[in-house]
Design a protein around this motif. Structure first.
Motif, PDB file in Angstrom:
ATOM      1  N   ASP A 241       0.870  -1.174   0.000  1.00  0.00           N
ATOM      2  CA  ASP A 241       0.000   0.000   0.000  1.00  0.00           C
ATOM      3  C   ASP A 241       0.909   1.227   0.000  1.00  0.00           C
ATOM      4  N   LEU A 242       0.821   2.048  -1.029  1.00  0.00           N
ATOM      5  CA  LEU A 242       1.747   3.171  -1.187  1.00  0.00           C
ATOM      6  C   LEU A 242       1.468   4.339  -0.241  1.00  0.00           C
ATOM      7  N   ASP A 243       0.442   4.225   0.587  1.00  0.00           N
ATOM      8  CA  ASP A 243       0.177   5.245   1.604  1.00  0.00           C
ATOM      9  C   ASP A 243       0.337   4.670   3.010  1.00  0.00           C
ATOM     10  N   CYS A 244       0.990   3.537   3.110  1.00  0.00           N
ATOM     11  CA  CYS A 244       1.147   2.827   4.382  1.00  0.00           C
ATOM     12  C   CYS A 244       2.500   3.143   5.005  1.00  0.00           C
ATOM     13  N   PRO A 245       2.536   3.674   6.243  1.00  0.00           N
ATOM     14  CA  PRO A 245       3.823   4.003   6.863  1.00  0.00           C
ATOM     15  C   PRO A 245       4.701   2.784   7.099  1.00  0.00           C
ATOM     16  N   PHE A 246       4.087   1.613   7.342  1.00  0.00           N
ATOM     17  CA  PHE A 246       4.881   0.405   7.520  1.00  0.00           C
ATOM     18  C   PHE A 246       5.506  -0.042   6.202  1.00  0.00           C
ATOM     19  N   CYS A 247       4.805   0.225   5.097  1.00  0.00           N
ATOM     20  CA  CYS A 247       5.357  -0.101   3.786  1.00  0.00           C
ATOM     21  C   CYS A 247       6.542   0.804   3.466  1.00  0.00           C
ATOM     22  N   LYS A 248       6.470   2.051   3.901  1.00  0.00           N
ATOM     23  CA  LYS A 248       7.601   2.963   3.727  1.00  0.00           C
ATOM     24  C   LYS A 248       8.816   2.437   4.481  1.00  0.00           C
ATOM     25  N   GLN A 249       8.598   1.969   5.680  1.00  0.00           N
ATOM     26  CA  GLN A 249       9.681   1.410   6.483  1.00  0.00           C
ATOM     27  C   GLN A 249      10.265   0.180   5.797  1.00  0.00           C
ATOM     28  N   PHE A 250       9.391  -0.687   5.300  1.00  0.00           N
ATOM     29  CA  PHE A 250       9.862  -1.926   4.677  1.00  0.00           C
ATOM     30  C   PHE A 250      10.530  -1.659   3.330  1.00  0.00           C
ATOM     31  N   HIS A 251      10.135  -0.587   2.667  1.00  0.00           N
ATOM     32  CA  HIS A 251      10.757  -0.219   1.397  1.00  0.00           C
ATOM     33  C   HIS A 251      12.262  -0.004   1.587  1.00  0.00           C
ATOM     34  N   ALA A 252      12.627   0.682   2.655  1.00  0.00           N
ATOM     35  CA  ALA A 252      14.043   0.908   2.942  1.00  0.00           C
ATOM     36  C   ALA A 252      14.755  -0.405   3.247  1.00  0.00           C
ATOM     37  N   THR A 253      14.069  -1.299   3.949  1.00  0.00           N
ATOM     38  CA  THR A 253      14.643  -2.617   4.246  1.00  0.00           C
ATOM     39  C   THR A 253      14.918  -3.399   2.971  1.00  0.00           C
ATOM     40  N   MET A 254      13.946  -3.406   2.062  1.00  0.00           N
ATOM     41  CA  MET A 254      14.116  -4.168   0.833  1.00  0.00           C
ATOM     42  C   MET A 254      15.179  -3.560  -0.076  1.00  0.00           C
TER      43      MET A 254
ATOM     44  N   PHE B 257       9.839   6.220  -8.999  1.00  0.00           N
ATOM     45  CA  PHE B 257       8.596   6.852  -8.560  1.00  0.00           C
ATOM     46  C   PHE B 257       8.204   6.354  -7.165  1.00  0.00           C
ATOM     47  N   LEU B 258       8.372   5.061  -6.922  1.00  0.00           N
ATOM     48  CA  LEU B 258       8.104   4.545  -5.581  1.00  0.00           C
ATOM     49  C   LEU B 258       9.006   5.221  -4.559  1.00  0.00           C
ATOM     50  N   ASP B 259      10.280   5.377  -4.914  1.00  0.00           N
ATOM     51  CA  ASP B 259      11.212   6.063  -4.012  1.00  0.00           C
ATOM     52  C   ASP B 259      10.733   7.476  -3.694  1.00  0.00           C
ATOM     53  N   VAL B 260      10.270   8.182  -4.723  1.00  0.00           N
ATOM     54  CA  VAL B 260       9.796   9.549  -4.525  1.00  0.00           C
ATOM     55  C   VAL B 260       8.553   9.564  -3.625  1.00  0.00           C
ATOM     56  N   LEU B 261       7.614   8.660  -3.886  1.00  0.00           N
ATOM     57  CA  LEU B 261       6.391   8.613  -3.075  1.00  0.00           C
ATOM     58  C   LEU B 261       6.717   8.385  -1.602  1.00  0.00           C
ATOM     59  N   PHE B 262       7.591   7.429  -1.339  1.00  0.00           N
ATOM     60  CA  PHE B 262       7.909   7.143   0.058  1.00  0.00           C
ATOM     61  C   PHE B 262       8.773   8.240   0.672  1.00  0.00           C
ATOM     62  N   ARG B 263       9.585   8.879  -0.122  1.00  0.00           N
ATOM     63  CA  ARG B 263      10.360  10.014   0.376  1.00  0.00           C
ATOM     64  C   ARG B 263       9.435  11.153   0.805  1.00  0.00           C
TER      65      ARG B 263
ATOM     66  N   ALA C 275       6.178  10.824   1.550  1.00  0.00           N
ATOM     67  CA  ALA C 275       5.039  10.380   2.358  1.00  0.00           C
ATOM     68  C   ALA C 275       5.011  11.094   3.705  1.00  0.00           C
ATOM     69  N   PRO C 276       3.872  11.692   4.076  1.00  0.00           N
ATOM     70  CA  PRO C 276       3.786  12.508   5.305  1.00  0.00           C
ATOM     71  C   PRO C 276       3.407  11.709   6.540  1.00  0.00           C
ATOM     72  N   GLY C 277       4.157  10.648   6.837  1.00  0.00           N
ATOM     73  CA  GLY C 277       3.873   9.886   8.047  1.00  0.00           C
ATOM     74  C   GLY C 277       2.524   9.199   7.976  1.00  0.00           C
ATOM     75  N   ASN C 278       1.684   9.444   8.983  1.00  0.00           N
ATOM     76  CA  ASN C 278       0.372   8.799   9.035  1.00  0.00           C
ATOM     77  C   ASN C 278      -0.720   9.610   8.337  1.00  0.00           C
ATOM     78  N   GLU C 279      -0.360  10.706   7.714  1.00  0.00           N
ATOM     79  CA  GLU C 279      -1.338  11.491   6.982  1.00  0.00           C
ATOM     80  C   GLU C 279      -1.400  11.028   5.528  1.00  0.00           C
ATOM     81  N   ARG C 280      -2.467  11.425   4.843  1.00  0.00           N
ATOM     82  CA  ARG C 280      -2.636  11.017   3.457  1.00  0.00           C
ATOM     83  C   ARG C 280      -1.651  11.738   2.543  1.00  0.00           C
ATOM     84  N   THR C 281      -1.140  11.005   1.567  1.00  0.00           N
ATOM     85  CA  THR C 281      -0.301  11.631   0.548  1.00  0.00           C
ATOM     86  C   THR C 281      -1.143  12.612  -0.260  1.00  0.00           C
ATOM     87  N   ASP C 282      -0.573  13.747  -0.564  1.00  0.00           N
ATOM     88  CA  ASP C 282      -1.264  14.789  -1.330  1.00  0.00           C
ATOM     89  C   ASP C 282      -1.273  14.396  -2.807  1.00  0.00           C
TER      90      ASP C 282
END
Length: 231
Positions: free
Chosen positions: A72-85, A136-142, A144-151
């Protein structure tokens, strides 16, 4: 791990029952964002569409291990896991041991903008290719405003950053051409046992599929990979 009790109305299917089957080497489960304790491998058969050239792949398509992430590209846990992967691919990707496949699992009840972000990523891929997709995924997660919705108003700007003309991007988004693909991948995630994001499946060359649920830390993913390589 982000979870939801039921999918949204436009991404609604019955949750599949995963049948007992092939023995897997490792299965790590999360409840919410807290790791479950005492989890042990269970005989499990996972039904998942095979990886094909149509997938978004980072690394060799012939890799010994493929990690398929339903995200989920608006999920804060996915942002965390993106860096792991990204760290995993830096270590295991260059020599063909591990490849990373990204699929869509937008939890619209938790993140109403997530389906639109998923469609945006598919538009970028169709207009500028696989490399632009991952950037683009990198940009989205970069951004991403934490727990708020991406604009979502910023999506054309983000697309332009990876080489997509804003007019072409807007035309693709307006067409809705990837709505059905995103919905299908959502359904596939549920069918493969996904209950939250990120939902990850480690696939070996022999065809074994090992679920690894949640935003596991680097050490856990590394251990799973080493165990699979050893087997």
């Amino acid at each position: 791990m982000d979870t939801q009790s039921a999918p949204s109305s436009n991404l609604s299917i019955p949750i599949a029952i995963i049948a007992a089957g092939a023995l897997i080497a490792l299965a790590v489960y999360f409840v919410g964002d807290s790791p479950a304790t005492g989890s042990t491998p269970q005989p499990t058969k996972v039904e998942m569409p095979p990886v094909t050239a149509a997938d978004h792949i980072l690394g060799s398509p012939e890799a010994l291990i493929t990690i398929v992430e339903y995200s989920d590209l608006d999920c804060p846990f996915c942002k965390q896991f993106h860096a792991t992967m990204k760290q995993i691919i830096a270590e295991y990707g260059s020599d063909g041991r591990v490849a990373w496949v990204y699929r869509n699992f937008p939890l619209a009840q938790l993140h109403p903008n997530a389906p639109q972000l998923a469609e945006a990523s598919e538009c970028v891929a169709s207009l500028a290719g696989n490399d632009a997709y991952w950037k683009f995924l990198d940009v989205l997660f970069r951004e991403a405003p934490g727990n708020e919705r991406t604009d979502v108003s910023q999506l054309p700007t983000y697309a332009a950053e990876v080489g997509v003309k804003p007019a072409d991007f807007s035309s693709c988004m307006s067409s809705g051409k990837f709505k059905s693909l995103v919905e299908q991948q959502f359904n596939d995630a549920i069918g493969s046992g996904g209950q939250g994001t990120p939902h990850n499946l480690l696939v070996t060359r022999s065809g074994s599929i090992i679920p690894i649920a949640g935003a596991q830390p680097y050490a856990n993913i590394k251990a799973a990979i080493e165990a699979a390589l050893g087997n």
